[in-house]
Scaffold this motif. Structure first.
Motif, mmCIF file in Angstrom:
data_model
loop_
_atom_site.group_PDB
_atom_site.id
_atom_site.type_symbol
_atom_site.label_atom_id
_atom_site.label_comp_id
_atom_site.label_asym_id
_atom_site.label_seq_id
_atom_site.Cartn_x
_atom_site.Cartn_y
_atom_site.Cartn_z
ATOM 1 N N THR A 246 -49.554 -57.767 -36.027
ATOM 2 C CA THR A 246 -49.303 -59.087 -35.431
ATOM 3 C C THR A 246 -48.571 -58.989 -34.094
ATOM 4 N N SER A 247 -48.599 -57.829 -33.466
ATOM 5 C CA SER A 247 -47.870 -57.638 -32.208
ATOM 6 C C SER A 247 -48.692 -58.141 -31.021
ATOM 7 N N LEU A 248 -47.999 -58.646 -30.017
ATOM 8 C CA LEU A 248 -48.637 -59.042 -28.767
ATOM 9 C C LEU A 248 -48.729 -57.839 -27.836
ATOM 10 N N GLU A 249 -49.828 -57.759 -27.117
ATOM 11 C CA GLU A 249 -49.975 -56.739 -26.083
ATOM 12 C C GLU A 249 -49.439 -57.248 -24.750
ATOM 13 N N THR A 250 -49.626 -58.549 -24.517
ATOM 14 C CA THR A 250 -49.196 -59.171 -23.265
ATOM 15 C C THR A 250 -48.594 -60.532 -23.553
ATOM 16 N N LEU A 251 -47.466 -60.826 -22.884
ATOM 17 C CA LEU A 251 -46.890 -62.166 -22.896
ATOM 18 C C LEU A 251 -46.363 -62.444 -21.492
ATOM 19 N N ALA A 252 -46.939 -63.445 -20.846
ATOM 20 C CA ALA A 252 -46.534 -63.782 -19.482
ATOM 21 C C ALA A 252 -46.696 -65.274 -19.269
ATOM 22 N N ILE A 253 -45.839 -65.830 -18.413
ATOM 23 C CA ILE A 253 -45.908 -67.243 -18.042
ATOM 24 C C ILE A 253 -46.032 -67.314 -16.528
ATOM 25 N N GLU A 254 -46.999 -68.041 -16.042
ATOM 26 C CA GLU A 254 -47.269 -68.120 -14.609
ATOM 27 C C GLU A 254 -46.049 -68.642 -13.845
#
Length: 426
Positions: free
Chosen positions: A260-268
């Motif tokens: 359940t891990s995220l590879e990418t998390l970003a906010i513009e």
């Protein structure tokens, strides 16, 4: 022949004196230097700086100092000093005409006092002359002073029993008898995760911050295949506060499908604090007053895992919460990432923009100062190289004359030996 040798020796001595004076001149380029007692002080404290001499004779000088008299107060300095607003002028000359010049000493000392909190640059310029009235050096330097707020710490003695509030319902430690719980425990993080292939129970070790708080753990035995939830409930001693910690335990033979891990998390246009890592589940960020909606990019490590984002729209002024929930491809393992978003109001945005402008100006000033220093250093190096090049022919002549003198001396000695040999033969 003796006259020729004498002339050559005389010229050789003159060249040696010139070269030595040239070397001394180059060595004396850093003969005036600055010493500062302290560049970071408390509001109301005093600091001082001195201008010092080394390897140079000074018979007169004119020093000018520029400072902000709203932030700094001039306290003391040399006798022959005048203060006009934010400018200090010190003028001195040797009344004996050169008999009492200053050398290798502390030339002048100035003392200031911080009047207000802030950062201030003190600019220093000076012209220094020898006993013949010739300027021997032009001095330019500066000091960056920082005045901080004077704070006082009140020390309160408390007993061990009263150190923790009676309404405290937080855990001090939380761990399992098997490694693998994520994230690392923190009293303010309430959601944790654990994966296992064959365990049917876990021992929970939970210690409250207040030893009188009540801790009850349930759901840590008889694990079934799939998702299991351990609940640790902490009740404060005065029973006015409760905190619930959960550990989501997935029991499965296929651990990859439980990812359940995220590879990418970003906010513009938003910077996450701390920087994203798949094993960090809580973040903070600040957005401007004009930001109402967020463009969030969340990509799971497993292609078939599902991501659900809530809370990134219609942001309110102040605190907002964005939850990113990841559902594993097995359909039941869940993990949640959380981003605390603070939206500034108009007044806070103006303050932030002013601070940004000030920081940019300070950075530009520092960069300009560094560039100026590099330019001066390069100019100094070029000046030394030019002086060496301009005086290289003197060195060449010095070497040639030295060789000629040696040749003439050898010739003279041989001639005298030959004359003595002839006389002995006769």
């Amino acid at each position: 022949m003796k006259k020729i040798i004498f002339c050559l020796v005389f010229l050789l001595v003159l060249l040696g004196i010139y070269i030595e004076s040239f070397a001394i001149e180059n060595e004396s380029q850093d003969s005036i230097y600055l010493n500062v007692s302290n560049t970071e002080i408390k509001n109301g404290e005093e600091f001082s700086f001195t201008i010092n001499l080394a390897n140079i004779d000074v018979a007169a000088f004119d020093i000018q100092i520029y400072f902000n008299n709203e932030l700094l107060e001039y306290v003391s300095g040399p006798k022959n000093t005048n203060v006009v607003g934010s400018k200090i002028i010190t003028v001195w000359y040797d009344e004996t005409g050169g008999e009492n010049t200053k050398q290798n000493c502390e030339l002048v000392k100035y003392t200031f006092k911080a009047k207000e909190i802030g950062s201030e640059y003190i600019a220093i310029q000076g012209e220094f002359y020898n006993s013949e009235g010739i300027q021997v050096q032009n001095f330019t330097d500066g000091i960056e002073m920082i005045a901080n707020e004077e704070t006082q710490t009140e020390i309160i003695e408390v007993s061990e029993e009263s150190q923790v509030a009676s309404n405290n319902s937080k855990l001090e430690t939380l761990r399992l008898n098997h490694e693998g719980m994520t994230p690392i425990f923190s009293p303010n993080i309430t959601d944790y995760y654990f994966l296992t292939e064959d365990l049917s129970a876990l021992e929970v070790i939970a210690t409250p911050e207040n030893p009188n708080a009540k801790v009850i753990a349930t759901g840590n035995t008889n694990f079934k295949e799939g998702l299991n939830t351990i609940v640790i409930e902490v009740t404060s001693p005065d029973k006015t506060s409760k905190t619930q910690y959960t550990i989501s335990v997935t029991k499965t033979k296929d651990l990859e499908k439980a990812n359940t891990s995220l590879e990418t998390l970003a906010i513009e246009n938003v910077t996450l604090e701390p920087e994203f890592s798949n094993d960090i589940y809580q973040y903070n960020a600040i957005v401007s007053n004009t930001t109402e909606n967020l463009n969030i990019l969340a990509i799971p490590e497993r292609q078939n895992a599902k991501v659900a984002v809530t809370g990134g729209e219609n942001l309110q002024y102040g605190n907002n919460v964005v939850n990113i929930q990841v559902m594993a491809e097995n359909g039941y393992t869940i993990k949640q990432y959380r981003v605390n978003i603070y939206r500034r109001n108009e007044e806070e945005q103006k303050i932030a923009e002013e601070e940004t402008k000030m920081n940019i100006q300070k950075l530009n000033a520092i960069l300009e100062e560094q560039e100026e220093g590099e330019k001066e250093e390069k100019q100094s190096e070029n000046s030394i190289i030019e002086n060496i090049q301009n005086n290289l022919w003197f060195v060449m002549i010095y070497i040639i004359f030295s060789i000629l003198i040696v040749i003439l001396v050898i010739y003279r000695i041989r001639k005298e030996k030959m004359s003595k040999n002839k006389e002995s033969v006769h």
